[in-house]
Every structure is written in C-alpha cells, then in structure tokens.
Design a protein around this motif. Structure first.
Motif, PDB file in Angstrom:
ATOM      1  N   LEU A  12     -13.488 -78.337 -19.359  1.00  0.00           N
ATOM      2  CA  LEU A  12     -14.498 -77.645 -18.599  1.00  0.00           C
ATOM      3  C   LEU A  12     -14.156 -76.465 -18.115  1.00  0.00           C
ATOM      4  CD1 LEU A  12     -16.110 -80.627 -16.858  1.00  0.00           C
ATOM      5  CD2 LEU A  12     -16.968 -79.604 -18.713  1.00  0.00           C
ATOM      6  N   GLY A  13     -13.567 -75.548 -18.972  1.00  0.00           N
ATOM      7  CA  GLY A  13     -13.318 -74.264 -18.746  1.00  0.00           C
ATOM      8  C   GLY A  13     -14.283 -73.219 -19.290  1.00  0.00           C
ATOM      9  N   LYS A  14     -13.944 -72.067 -19.427  1.00  0.00           N
ATOM     10  CA  LYS A  14     -14.972 -71.279 -19.816  1.00  0.00           C
ATOM     11  C   LYS A  14     -15.894 -71.537 -21.079  1.00  0.00           C
ATOM     12  CE  LYS A  14     -14.230 -67.148 -21.561  1.00  0.00           C
ATOM     13  NZ  LYS A  14     -13.666 -65.932 -22.169  1.00  0.00           N
ATOM     14  N   MET A  15     -15.051 -71.859 -22.059  1.00  0.00           N
ATOM     15  CA  MET A  15     -15.809 -72.140 -23.243  1.00  0.00           C
ATOM     16  C   MET A  15     -16.284 -73.515 -23.199  1.00  0.00           C
ATOM     17  SD  MET A  15     -15.713 -69.408 -25.128  1.00  0.00           S
ATOM     18  CE  MET A  15     -16.576 -70.438 -26.520  1.00  0.00           C
ATOM     19  N   GLY A  16     -15.682 -74.577 -22.499  1.00  0.00           N
ATOM     20  CA  GLY A  16     -16.163 -75.827 -22.501  1.00  0.00           C
ATOM     21  C   GLY A  16     -17.358 -75.699 -21.783  1.00  0.00           C
ATOM     22  N   ILE A  17     -17.646 -75.001 -20.551  1.00  0.00           N
ATOM     23  CA  ILE A  17     -18.926 -74.857 -19.962  1.00  0.00           C
ATOM     24  C   ILE A  17     -20.101 -74.283 -20.777  1.00  0.00           C
ATOM     25  CG2 ILE A  17     -20.107 -73.980 -17.858  1.00  0.00           C
ATOM     26  CD1 ILE A  17     -18.541 -76.200 -16.973  1.00  0.00           C
TER      27      ILE A  17
END
Length: 372
Positions: A12-17
């Motif tokens: 749930l980092g930048k790309m995950g979000i």
C-alpha cells in the motif's frame, strides 16, 4: 454476465494505492483483500473502502476463489511473492521491474508459461496510444529497415539529499536505472528486441549516496540496430517525468512521447494509411480510447483492464507478459554490468514480440481492431 475475477493487492505504497483505486473500479475485477506490513494503512483501507485487510501475504493467497494478485511491493520482494502466488495457480500483475536478478526473472517467466498462468509487468507506457502507434508503424515497415533508437527520460525526482526510503537503496531496487530508466529501456526492447551488447555505460551520482541519479549507455541489437539510453532523474529543468524516443530507419523517422507522435516518411518510403510523405503528427487524443476509470493517466487503467483480458485468455498473446519483463531486466543488468566494467558474454536472450496485425490499434486492452 461473466463473474468478476477476485484479486488481492499487496503493498500500500504510492503505486499500490493507485492500483487499488483503479482495480476497485475496473470492470471484471473485484478487490477482495489488501495486504501490507502497516496495520495503520491496512486498517484505513478496511474502514473507509470496506475491503478486508490481511497482515500476512500467505493469508491473502489462501482466500477461497482468489484468481489474481497485484504485487506493488519493493522489488526485492517480487520473486518470492510471484512464486508463492503461482504455486497456488494464481495469476500475477507485478509492478516493474520484475526482479533484481535477470536470471531469476527469466526462470519465473518460463515457470508461468509452463503453468499457463498470466504474468503481467507494470510497464504502463506500452498502453500509451502514441507509443503503441509507434510499435504498429514499425511492424508495418513504415520506416523500412530500422537503424537507430535513442531513448531518454528526465525528471526532477531527486534534487537534494533525500531521506532514506526503499527508492534510495540499491538492495531494495531503488535508483535511476531500475526505477526510471526501466521505462524507456522497456520501450526499446518492444521496438528492437533484446540487445546483444552494451558498452560505454555510466551510472552517475549527484545527490544520492547508495544509488545512481543518471544513466547513459550504448546498446547494439541484432540486424545492425544501434541504440542509446540517456536518463536523469535529477534534472531540475524537467517539470515532471518526460519519456521520449527517436527512431531512424532507411525510409523515415519517428519521434514519440506521451503527448504526440511525429512521423516522417521519406522519398523512398510508402506511407501507411492515415499518413503521408513528409511529416505527419498525431496526438494522444486521436490514439486512445476512454478507460472505465481515470486516475493519473489512462494507461494505468488500461493495464488493469489488460490484466482482466489476459486472465480471460491466459494463452495470450497479451501486453507486458513476464517474458518481456524478463528481457528488460536482462537489458538493465547489461547496463549495470557495463557501468561496473564487467564484460559479459554476448547475450543470447531473444525478446519475442507480441504478434501484431496491421489492422489493429493500441487500445485499453493492448491491441484492438481499428475502427473504420
């Protein structure tokens, strides 16, 4: 009506979000769980998006009826997570680069092919209409024999000493080469195949201490095609990341970026339908269909819709399969070795192009029939 594919998202980092927001609204896909080491982030998603949070990746993979997983963790975790999913017969969408070891990436690509599983890597530029149109024109032979490719990308990512994150650590897959140069390199592979040699590479540092801030390299491909890579994520003249490629052939030239494609067909060339001798310019708005949900750029939505389409037809072909991701990892490894003074044996890996038909165009699901 076809039932949607159940997918779990890990990271749930930048790309995950970003992927979560898109995947949760993509037709044919249902996010049934998220997974992250941060209980705070996971709990927020569970509370406000009503998507169950699981702290352990193994628990996510054990969910009944799980069809696919979206892996958006730091690169060093990719290989193990991909293999755990494939061992359970689960399709995988993985952020780029695929892994930090080209041999591992190649082995995983072979394992996915043998198992009949979808493995897609998040090189979203292949879903950009302008870059897809350049590929189509090359496949049509619009430039005649391809001679040279120049690929560049610049951006203001690191303009001062930065706090320590995974992107600033080479062991985590950070640095300009793997985080930035991977995109134009992937497009070069799409257009010219896998390089056979790399020379004169430089990986320089300006602000970073453990990773590179700029990458320059010379590549050669089968058939006498030459290539150059010029990438710098510490360029304060750039407002945001800008990726651009120039391709020269015996019969013309193509210059292409995120916004437009400029095509020159020379005196001895034969213009494809919709083009003329001399210059023709087409814009992204002419070459792109509307996605079901827009966030950051239509290509991010298009690749998720492409993942759904691939899961419906795992035998392919589809855009950004593991084989193409492994070929890009091999190219990145060649650049890194050249910069370190390592002289490898002539590369033997061959990037097999996705079969294309002249009457097709770049669309949300990769290549679709061109409308009259």
């Amino acid at each position: 009506m076809t039932e949607p594919f159940n997918v779990a998202l890990v990271g749930l980092g930048k790309m995950g979000i970003s992927h979560l927001a898109i995947a949760n609204t993509t037709p044919g896909m249902k996010v049934v769980a998220v997974c992250d080491t941060s209980a705070l982030l996971g709990g927020m998603v569970q509370k406000y998006a009503n998507i169950p949070y699981l702290a352990q990746y193994a628990d996510a993979l054990s969910l009944p009826g799980l069809d696919g997983v979206i892996v958006a963790t730091p690169t060093r975790f990719h290989a193990d997570m991909i293999r755990q999913a494939m061992a359970r017969g689960i399709h995988v969408f993985c952020e780029k680069p695929m892994t930090l070891d080209a041999d591992t990436s190649g082995a995983i690509a072979d394992e996915a092919a043998r198992a009949g599983l979808v493995g897609q890597v998040g090189y979203h530029n292949r879903f950009v209409g302008t870059f897809g149109e350049a590929k189509r024109l090359l496949d049509l032979g619009a430039l005649g024999r391809l001679r040279h490719i120049h690929a560049e990308a610049y951006g203001p990512v690191v303009l001062k000493p930065a706090a320590k994150t995974w992107r600033s650590q080479s062991s985590e897959g950070g640095g300009c080469l793997y985080d930035y140069a991977a995109h134009p390199v992937n497009l070069m592979n799409w257009y010219a195949g896998a390089p056979v040699t790399c020379s004169g590479a430089q990986m320089t540092q300006q602000w970073s201490t453990d990773v590179d801030d700029a990458v320059f390299a010379n590549l050669s491909f089968d058939g006498g095609v030459s290539g150059q890579v010029s990438v710098n994520w510490a360029d304060e003249t750039a407002r945001k990341m800008t990726t651009k490629l120039c391709l020269w052939g015996d019969h013309g030239k193509i210059t292409v970026d995120r916004q437009e494609i400029q095509v020159f067909i020379g005196t001895n060339g034969t213009p494809p339908e919709g083009y003329r001798k001399g210059w023709t310019i087409k814009y992204i708005t002419e070459l792109t269909d509307h996605p079901a949900f827009y966030l950051r750029g239509e290509e991010y939505s298009a690749q998720m819709e492409g993942f759904v389409a691939a899961m419906r037809n795992p035998v392919g072909p589809y855009v950004n399969d593991f084989a193409s991701g492994a070929a890009t990892d091999r190219t990145l490894s060649m650049i890194r070795d050249s910069a370190r003074g390592v002289v490898p044996a002539r590369a033997t890996a061959v990037l097999k192009p996705v079969p294309q038909r002249p009457a097709m165009r770049a669309g949300l699901f990769g290549w679709t029939l061109k409308r009259a």
